[in-house]
Scaffold this motif. Structure first.
Motif, short mmCIF file in Angstrom:
data_model
loop_
_atom_site.label_atom_id
_atom_site.label_comp_id
_atom_site.label_asym_id
_atom_site.label_seq_id
_atom_site.Cartn_x
_atom_site.Cartn_y
_atom_site.Cartn_z
N SER B 112 -40.91 -33.87 33.22
CA SER B 112 -41.94 -34.90 33.32
C SER B 112 -41.97 -35.56 34.68
N GLY B 154 -44.68 -36.15 29.61
CA GLY B 154 -45.24 -35.70 30.89
C GLY B 154 -46.20 -36.69 31.51
N PRO B 159 -44.78 -38.40 37.97
CA PRO B 159 -46.20 -38.67 38.22
C PRO B 159 -47.03 -38.39 36.98
NA NA Z 1 -45.05 -36.87 34.68
#
Ligand code: NA
Ligand code: NA
Lengths: 166, 445, 330
Positions: B112, B154, B159
């Protein structure tokens, strides 16, 4: 048929071109960071990237339409009977064609104006012309409209096997 | 002047078109065009607004962050490094009940930090973890639930494309949002782990106990061939990129877009050392083109729609309605959460955000919620929709990636219920303790 | 008759001129029209770029996306390059009222500046808008011009040129990303007015604010779409011009008051220093060839740049301002 073959080729070519361009941008940005760290800031990175975003998106739009990647919610119509479903899907695709045809037509005047006035981004730095992005919008939405029409025809006459997008 | 009829056509028309399966971008575009025409009565102005928005809405350095972070995730996802990390974790926790599912959550947590979209996590772990869990006789539903559920990390851990879109829509610092997501992401991962361990103890059958001999277990545990060196190099590479990119954003070297650009370039170099092949490279670039363009087109159409709402005066009217409604803050929040959760059943998360955040965020701020924790709560609620039927993007992604005709979508939906239940629970925790989101940004930025 | 006008700007209400559009222009126009005519005015507001972004206002008014728009000429370098004339003469007056008066004098003698709006952009210029004076905020303390050499300092648009000659590394940027980029050392300073230094919390990454006095610029404008304007009843038109003229004066007065107040506020927060006049003069000296260069460039585009820039020098002196270096434009 020949026309469709040509536009499908074009659709794919533009998509790959734009994807490669997006890829190159990352090295461009990396270079910008490195040169800035060396106290030699590059001029115009932001303006080039900003204009590139518009161009990349509209170059890939035709592909997104033709390959069925546009986001949608089809759970409701999947429950309809096949005839009604087909009717609604075709109508939705025609709306897509109508919208992007409209955008294509609407984009012409400001694009010409932008070209004639020499519109640019980045006063005081590298002057990046805006008209290429504006003309890409016209071109990209035209192709998207064509692909929407094509999808509508495919759906209406059940041609999905013969006119498959490979 | 606010005109109720126009508002009804603009909002009702949009919902109707979306529900009838019209592409969300097209539905936004058509209802905007109609709305602007109703307000101005001039086709000329409709044309000018549509064309000007197309040229201006996306012509911004910030938007490049979306394809660039996707590219970074794709390169790392295809490098094989994540498989190494997964296998390494797996070996390290040999004695725990349900260890393959636990390794899935932990591996997903690490992945993630380098991917911006949950579908990338779902696809990667369907390929990496499902065959393992299947070999160990995990109940299929339980295995796939763990994959689909933990993929949600995620978008919560930076990000995250959802945070980027939220930041763009509300004009907040994307770097701060990224920081705000870290602790809630770790909290969520811990809750998932807790659920898995409890299930494995209460009902060992779901993790393959009693369905296979322990001999087979031991034998299979060493099935994976990987040198310690390989594991270490993968870990170093992945953590190096995480540190360079997120650290660079947080500690003052560059902006999120620059971080994404540098990260994509680094990820490519790293993947090349891991033996990324030319076809894999092409697939990565191609996959990003295929997923990024529809999202960005959606962003343009949503910008057009939000301008239409401003031109018709709807945005102001809704905000004033809520403020003068006499509702309590928690009631307003409940309404907002319900709207998100229900929309999450039928539309994808980015569309939901584009449709609701410009209206809902000012309301929440007016009712005294802090912007950072509200953003994370919103992302949690909207993300939960990725796991709910009938439209659950992650569930379909997992289904497509495992290529196992024996597993039906309903089965995955069913076993995902605990995961979105936990996400809603985490959202409530965040509402009660906004510090979970605020602490890191306040301490570090 | 009820008249509905879509009014807006790309800037949020926190920016003085946009705030004055909401708090002064709109209610005054509404009130006076209702008092003196049978008409009523309704506004649909589109501030903070909710209908047009900062770069879109001129075109947006031209095409009728909004009826009345407040814009900065800084975003129109290809359409209205000459309208940024005060920027081409750095180290002018720091008093927004005086800056506005100078601009009014120049506009009075150069009809092009007003006429270009209806002739080329399908709109009518209602008000000229003054802005608070520009100074330099930095993350480090400095005294001489040489201390700035090779430092990365940001500016937006034309005023980036004020830096090139001082030997600093100019970085192109925008207000929206200023805080983050200052905070993350993308650059070490910004050419900025006090309001932004206070309101955007730029004093946190930039605890040194030096009152350099690059000058107060009258380079914003309030315009109305030509077709909308033509459709207005005559009595409303008359009131519109009257309110617009009052609004124009207000932008000078309020910016003047705000400037003084904000500098005081900054003094409480961070180190505010007055630049040594000798340093200011040295800086102006280093820029002395630039106005001529701009004038030649714009004359090449067929614009009366030499006349305008010379008028700026003369009219400023008529109003009692002394240039640290008197530029020469031939
Ligand atoms: Na992410
Ligand atoms: Na769903």
């Amino acid at each position: 048929m020949f026309l469709i073959k040509v536009t499908d080729r074009l659709t794919k070519l533009l998509m790959i071109l734009a994807a490669a361009w997006a890829f190159i941008l990352c090295f461009f940005i990396l270079a910008d960071i490195i040169f800035r760290a060396l106290n030699m800031p590059l001029q115009g990175t932001k303006e080039i990237v900003a204009n590139s975003v518009v161009m990349i998106v509209f170059l890939q739009l035709g592909f997104a339409v033709r390959s069925g990647s546009m986001l949608q919610a089809d759970f409701l119509i999947d429950a309809f009977n096949p005839t009604l479903r087909k009717f609604i899907v075709v109508l939705g695709l025609l709306l897509g064609a109508a919208f992007f045809l409209f955008l294509m037509k609407a984009g012409i005047k400001p694009a010409v104006r932008s070209f004639a006035n020499g519109e640019f981004d980045g006063e005081g730095a590298l002057r990046v012309p805006v008209w290429p992005a504006r003309f890409t919008i016209i071109f990209g939405s035209g192709l998207a409209a064509f692909n929407y029409l094509l999808l509508a025809v495919i759906e209406a006459f059940g041609l999905s096997d013969r006119l498959k997008f490979r | 002047m606010f005109d109720f009829g126009t508002a009804l056509i603009v909002i009702g028309g949009l919902l109707g078109l979306v529900l009838l399966g019209v592409h969300v971008a097209v539905a936004l575009g058509i209802s905007s065009a109609v709305g602007i025409y109703l307000v101005t009565g001039k086709m000329r102005i409709v044309e000018a607004t549509v064309a000007s928005t197309a040229a201006e809405a996306l012509r911004d350095f910030t938007f490049a962050v979306i394809p660039l972070f996707m590219l970074m995730g794709e390169f790392i996802g295809r490098s094989g490094a994540i498989t190494d990390v997964y296998n390494g974790i797996n070996r390290g926790i040999r004695r725990l009940p349900g260890r393959l599912a636990i390794a899935t959550v932990l591996g997903n947590t690490i992945f993630s930090f380098v991917t911006g979209v949950s579908i990338a996590s779902a696809a990667a772990f369907s390929r990496i973890a499902y065959p393992e869990m299947k070999a160990f006789n995990y109940r299929r539903g339980f295995a796939l639930g763990a994959i689909a559920g933990s993929s949600c990390l995620g978008m919560l851990i930076p990000p995250s494309v959802l945070m980027i879109v939220w930041g763009i829509l509300t004009e907040q610092s994307i770097g701060r949002l990224f920081l705000a997501g870290v602790l809630p992401g770790i909290l969520l991962a811990s809750l998932f782990l807790g659920y898995i361990i409890v299930s494995a103890i209460m009902n060992p059958e779901v993790v393959g106990e009693n369905r296979s001999g322990s001999q087979q277990r031991e034998a299979a545990a060493d099935r994976v061939e990987m040198s310690t060196g390989q594991f270490l190099s993968s870990m170093t590479g992945v953590f190096g990129i995480i540190l360079a990119v997120l650290g660079g954003i947080w500690f003052g070297i560059f902006t999120p877009t620059e971080g994404a650009g540098a990260g994509a370039a680094l990820a490519l170099l790293f993947a090349m050392t891991k033996g990324l092949t030319w076809p894999q490279f092409m697939q990565a670039v191609y996959a990003v083109g295929k997923t990024a363009a529809p999202i960005l087109i959606l962003l343009f159409c949503a910008a057009l729609y939000s301008r239409t709402l401003a031109m018709t005066g709807v945005t102001t009217a809704i905000r004033e309605y809520f403020i003068s409604s006499g509702l309590e803050a928690w009631q307003v929040l409940t309404v907002i959460l319900l709207i998100w959760f229900i929309l999450g059943m039928v539309i994808d998360s980015i569309s939901i955000m584009l449709l609701t955040v410009p209206i809902v965020e000012p309301i929440a701020v007016a009712f005294g919620f802090d912007r950072l924790s509200f953003a994370i709560v919103g992302i949690l609620a909207i993300e939960a929709g990725l796991l709910t039927p009938p439209f659950g993007l992650l569930v379909y992604t997992v289904k497509a990636a495992i290529e196992d005709p024996e597993v039906g979508v309903q089965e995955i939906f069913l076993s995902s219920i605990p995961y979105w239940g936990i996400m809603l629970f985490a959202a409530i925790l965040l509402i009660a303790f906004p510090q979970i989101a605020n602490w890191l940004p306040e301490t570090l930025m | 008759e009820e008249i509905t006008l879509r009014i807006g700007s790309g800037h949020p209400p926190g920016v003085v001129y946009a705030g004055l559009m909401i708090d002064y222009f709109q209610p005054e126009l509404k009130r006076r029209v209702e008092e003196r005519t049978d008409h009523t005015i309704n506004f649909v507001e589109g501030y903070s770029g909710s209908i047009v972004k900062v770069t879109e206002v001129l075109e947006g008014v031209q095409d009728g996306i909004i009826d009345i728009g407040g814009m900065c000429y800084c975003f129109e370098p290809s359409n209205l390059p000459l309208h940024a004339f005060q920027v081409m003469m750095p180290f002018g007056t720091m008093d927004p009222v005086q800056s506005l008066q100078i601009a009014q004098d120049v506009y009075a003698e150069v009809p092009y500046l007003t006429d270009v709006f209806p002739q080329k952009f399908n709109q009518v210029l209602l008000s000229r808008i003054a802005d608070g004076g520009y100074n330099l905020g930095t993350s480090f303390s400095w005294e001489k011009l040489a201390d700035l050499k090779d430092q990365k300092i940001a500016g937006a648009g034309l005023n980036l040129n004020w830096l090139k000659y001082a030997g600093v590394s100019p970085v192109q940027s925008s207000l929206a990303t200023a805080y983050t980029e200052m905070n993350t050392n993308v650059y070490e300073g910004w050419i900025m007015f006090p309001s932004a230094w206070v309101n955007l919390k730029l004093y946190e990454p930039g605890p040194y604010y030096t009152l350099i006095g690059f000058g107060s610029m009258t380079w914003h404008g309030l315009t109305i779409n030509q077709d909308t304007y033509n459709e207005l009843p005559d009595d409303v038109k008359e009131i519109l011009h009257e309110v617009a003229a009052d609004y124009e004066e207000q932008t000078g007065i309020v910016n003047q008051k705000e400037y003084a107040r904000l500098v005081e506020e900054l003094r409480e927060l961070i180190t505010v220093t007055e630049i040594d006049p000798a340093v200011r003069e040295a800086w102006a000296e280093s820029l002395k060839d630039w106005p001529q260069q701009m004038a030649d460039d714009l004359e090449g585009q067929g614009l009366p740049a030499k006349q305008v820039l010379n008028l700026v020098l003369d009219k400023a002196e008529d109003r009692g301002y002394n240039w640290p270096v008197r530029y020469e434009i031939k």
